[in-house]
Write a protein that holds these residues in place. Structure first.
Motif, PDB file in Angstrom:
ATOM      1  N   ILE A 153       0.839  -1.204   0.000  1.00  0.00           N
ATOM      2  CA  ILE A 153       0.000   0.000   0.000  1.00  0.00           C
ATOM      3  C   ILE A 153       0.876   1.256   0.000  1.00  0.00           C
ATOM      4  N   SER A 154       0.227   2.394  -0.193  1.00  0.00           N
ATOM      5  CA  SER A 154       0.899   3.671   0.032  1.00  0.00           C
ATOM      6  C   SER A 154      -0.162   4.695   0.405  1.00  0.00           C
ATOM      7  N   LYS A 155       0.236   5.636   1.230  1.00  0.00           N
ATOM      8  CA  LYS A 155      -0.717   6.603   1.745  1.00  0.00           C
ATOM      9  C   LYS A 155      -0.086   7.987   1.752  1.00  0.00           C
ATOM     10  N   ALA A 156      -0.847   8.955   1.269  1.00  0.00           N
ATOM     11  CA  ALA A 156      -0.347  10.333   1.236  1.00  0.00           C
ATOM     12  C   ALA A 156      -0.751  11.073   2.500  1.00  0.00           C
ATOM     13  N   VAL A 157       0.162  11.889   2.999  1.00  0.00           N
ATOM     14  CA  VAL A 157      -0.097  12.721   4.172  1.00  0.00           C
ATOM     15  C   VAL A 157       0.346  14.137   3.812  1.00  0.00           C
ATOM     16  N   VAL A 158      -0.606  15.087   3.943  1.00  0.00           N
ATOM     17  CA  VAL A 158      -0.297  16.466   3.558  1.00  0.00           C
ATOM     18  C   VAL A 158      -0.454  17.395   4.764  1.00  0.00           C
TER      19      VAL A 158
ATOM     20  N   GLN B   6       4.059   0.829   3.521  1.00  0.00           N
ATOM     21  CA  GLN B   6       3.275   0.059   4.495  1.00  0.00           C
ATOM     22  C   GLN B   6       3.852   0.112   5.912  1.00  0.00           C
ATOM     23  N   THR B   7       5.119   0.524   6.042  1.00  0.00           N
ATOM     24  CA  THR B   7       5.693   0.657   7.386  1.00  0.00           C
ATOM     25  C   THR B   7       5.687   2.129   7.828  1.00  0.00           C
ATOM     26  N   LYS B   8       4.951   2.954   7.091  1.00  0.00           N
ATOM     27  CA  LYS B   8       4.829   4.404   7.374  1.00  0.00           C
ATOM     28  C   LYS B   8       6.152   5.147   7.202  1.00  0.00           C
ATOM     29  N   THR B   9       7.008   4.606   6.352  1.00  0.00           N
ATOM     30  CA  THR B   9       8.269   5.274   6.022  1.00  0.00           C
ATOM     31  C   THR B   9       8.046   6.027   4.706  1.00  0.00           C
ATOM     32  N   ASP B  10       8.660   7.192   4.590  1.00  0.00           N
ATOM     33  CA  ASP B  10       8.395   8.036   3.428  1.00  0.00           C
ATOM     34  C   ASP B  10       9.064   7.551   2.134  1.00  0.00           C
ATOM     35  N   TYR B  11       8.233   7.282   1.140  1.00  0.00           N
ATOM     36  CA  TYR B  11       8.765   7.119  -0.223  1.00  0.00           C
ATOM     37  C   TYR B  11       9.283   8.480  -0.655  1.00  0.00           C
ATOM     38  N   PHE B  12       8.451   9.490  -0.372  1.00  0.00           N
ATOM     39  CA  PHE B  12       8.946  10.846  -0.615  1.00  0.00           C
ATOM     40  C   PHE B  12       8.342  11.807   0.393  1.00  0.00           C
ATOM     41  N   CYS B  13       9.049  12.896   0.574  1.00  0.00           N
ATOM     42  CA  CYS B  13       8.565  14.012   1.373  1.00  0.00           C
ATOM     43  C   CYS B  13       9.170  15.250   0.734  1.00  0.00           C
ATOM     44  N   PHE B  14       8.312  16.183   0.327  1.00  0.00           N
ATOM     45  CA  PHE B  14       8.845  17.433  -0.219  1.00  0.00           C
ATOM     46  C   PHE B  14       8.014  18.597   0.299  1.00  0.00           C
ATOM     47  N   LYS B  15       8.663  19.750   0.308  1.00  0.00           N
ATOM     48  CA  LYS B  15       8.023  20.973   0.759  1.00  0.00           C
ATOM     49  C   LYS B  15       8.168  22.026  -0.330  1.00  0.00           C
ATOM     50  N   PHE B  16       7.105  22.787  -0.535  1.00  0.00           N
ATOM     51  CA  PHE B  16       7.212  23.895  -1.481  1.00  0.00           C
ATOM     52  C   PHE B  16       6.330  25.047  -0.996  1.00  0.00           C
ATOM     53  N   PRO B  17       6.803  26.277  -1.204  1.00  0.00           N
ATOM     54  CA  PRO B  17       6.044  27.434  -0.741  1.00  0.00           C
ATOM     55  C   PRO B  17       4.920  27.780  -1.705  1.00  0.00           C
ATOM     56  N   VAL B  18       3.790  28.205  -1.178  1.00  0.00           N
ATOM     57  CA  VAL B  18       2.674  28.658  -2.026  1.00  0.00           C
ATOM     58  C   VAL B  18       2.090  29.939  -1.446  1.00  0.00           C
ATOM     59  N   GLU B  19       1.334  30.592  -2.278  1.00  0.00           N
ATOM     60  CA  GLU B  19       0.618  31.779  -1.836  1.00  0.00           C
ATOM     61  C   GLU B  19      -0.829  31.596  -2.241  1.00  0.00           C
TER      62      GLU B  19
ATOM     63  N   ASP C   9      -6.437   9.929  -0.212  1.00  0.00           N
ATOM     64  CA  ASP C   9      -5.083   9.814   0.334  1.00  0.00           C
ATOM     65  C   ASP C   9      -4.440   8.466  -0.003  1.00  0.00           C
ATOM     66  N   ASP C  10      -5.188   7.631  -0.729  1.00  0.00           N
ATOM     67  CA  ASP C  10      -4.668   6.328  -1.126  1.00  0.00           C
ATOM     68  C   ASP C  10      -3.759   6.492  -2.347  1.00  0.00           C
ATOM     69  N   GLY C  11      -2.463   6.253  -2.137  1.00  0.00           N
ATOM     70  CA  GLY C  11      -1.508   6.386  -3.233  1.00  0.00           C
ATOM     71  C   GLY C  11      -1.825   5.442  -4.385  1.00  0.00           C
ATOM     72  N   CYS C  12      -2.411   4.274  -4.036  1.00  0.00           N
ATOM     73  CA  CYS C  12      -2.743   3.268  -5.050  1.00  0.00           C
ATOM     74  C   CYS C  12      -3.908   3.724  -5.936  1.00  0.00           C
ATOM     75  N   LYS C  13      -4.570   4.824  -5.541  1.00  0.00           N
ATOM     76  CA  LYS C  13      -5.634   5.402  -6.371  1.00  0.00           C
ATOM     77  C   LYS C  13      -5.194   6.750  -6.915  1.00  0.00           C
ATOM     78  N   SER C  14      -3.898   6.995  -6.877  1.00  0.00           N
ATOM     79  CA  SER C  14      -3.359   8.277  -7.330  1.00  0.00           C
ATOM     80  C   SER C  14      -2.274   8.043  -8.374  1.00  0.00           C
ATOM     81  N   GLY C  15      -2.625   7.233  -9.359  1.00  0.00           N
ATOM     82  CA  GLY C  15      -1.698   7.008 -10.473  1.00  0.00           C
ATOM     83  C   GLY C  15      -0.665   5.922 -10.234  1.00  0.00           C
ATOM     84  N   ILE C  16      -0.689   5.311  -9.039  1.00  0.00           N
ATOM     85  CA  ILE C  16       0.304   4.281  -8.709  1.00  0.00           C
ATOM     86  C   ILE C  16      -0.355   2.905  -8.740  1.00  0.00           C
ATOM     87  N   LYS C  17       0.309   1.980  -9.415  1.00  0.00           N
ATOM     88  CA  LYS C  17      -0.199   0.618  -9.489  1.00  0.00           C
ATOM     89  C   LYS C  17       0.398  -0.167  -8.318  1.00  0.00           C
ATOM     90  N   CYS C  18      -0.497  -0.728  -7.490  1.00  0.00           N
ATOM     91  CA  CYS C  18      -0.048  -1.470  -6.310  1.00  0.00           C
ATOM     92  C   CYS C  18      -0.235  -2.971  -6.524  1.00  0.00           C
TER      93      CYS C  18
END
Ligand SMILES: *[C@@H]1O[C@H](CO)[C@@H](O)[C@H](O)[C@H]1NC(C)=O
Length: 149
Positions: free
Chosen positions: A69-74, A133-146, A90-99
């Motif tokens: 599995i994969s899960k997005a956290v924002v 599935q172990t709640k470890t980040d595949y990715f984490c990024f930050k970007f500024p917005v207005e 928030d389901d990564g498997c429903k966000s363009g990723i094949k699980c």
């Protein structure tokens, strides 16, 4: 010369229209590596997000581990304080990723960010994580917005 000029013009158009890779800060991608992050539309940085509009987020990344599995956290970081920002899907498997996800694979995580009209007009930092599935980040990024009305 004219031919080359035209070719360059059309190439530039393709690059501009396709996607807007943005500058981001990696905030701890552990079991993956970000190739690039596209926010569209975001012609200038920091991205100006208009209320009532939707923005697409497309993250190209490499996986270093298998995961069922994969899960997005924002989070929205306002004045240094991370505030959970629930996203509808928030389901990564429903966000363009094949699980299940497999190791050493390039994936595109694709989601949408809708800017509600009740949001305040402020500058903030968006932090986007995708966890395995172990709640470890595949990715984490930050970007500024207005946020703008
Ligand atoms: C996401 O980006 C990749 C790489 O640029 C591209 O191939 C793919 O079509 C994009 N997906 C969407 C839904 O925009």
């Amino acid at each position: 010369m004219i031919k080359q000029g035209l070719a360059f013009f059309f190439l530039s158009l393709i690059v501009v229209c396709n996607a807007d890779p943005i500058k981001f800060v990696d905030c701890g991608s552990k079991v993956g590596k970000i190739v690039y992050v596209d926010i569209s539309p975001c012609p200038t940085e920091p991205c100006v997000l208009q209320k009532g509009k939707a923005y697409s987020v497309n993250v190209t990344f490499n996986s270093n581990v298998d995961s069922e599995i994969s899960k997005a956290v924002v989070h929205g970081i306002i004045a240094g304080v991370p505030i959970p920002f629930p996203i509808p899907i928030d389901d990564g498997c429903k966000s363009g990723i094949k699980c299940p996800m497999t190791k050493d694979q390039i994936y595109n995580y694709v989601n949408e960010l809708t800017v509600k009209s009740e949001y305040p007009s402020i500058k903030l930092v968006v932090e986007w994580e995708l966890r395995d599935q172990t709640k470890t980040d595949y990715f984490c990024f930050k970007f500024p917005v207005e946020i703008s009305s």
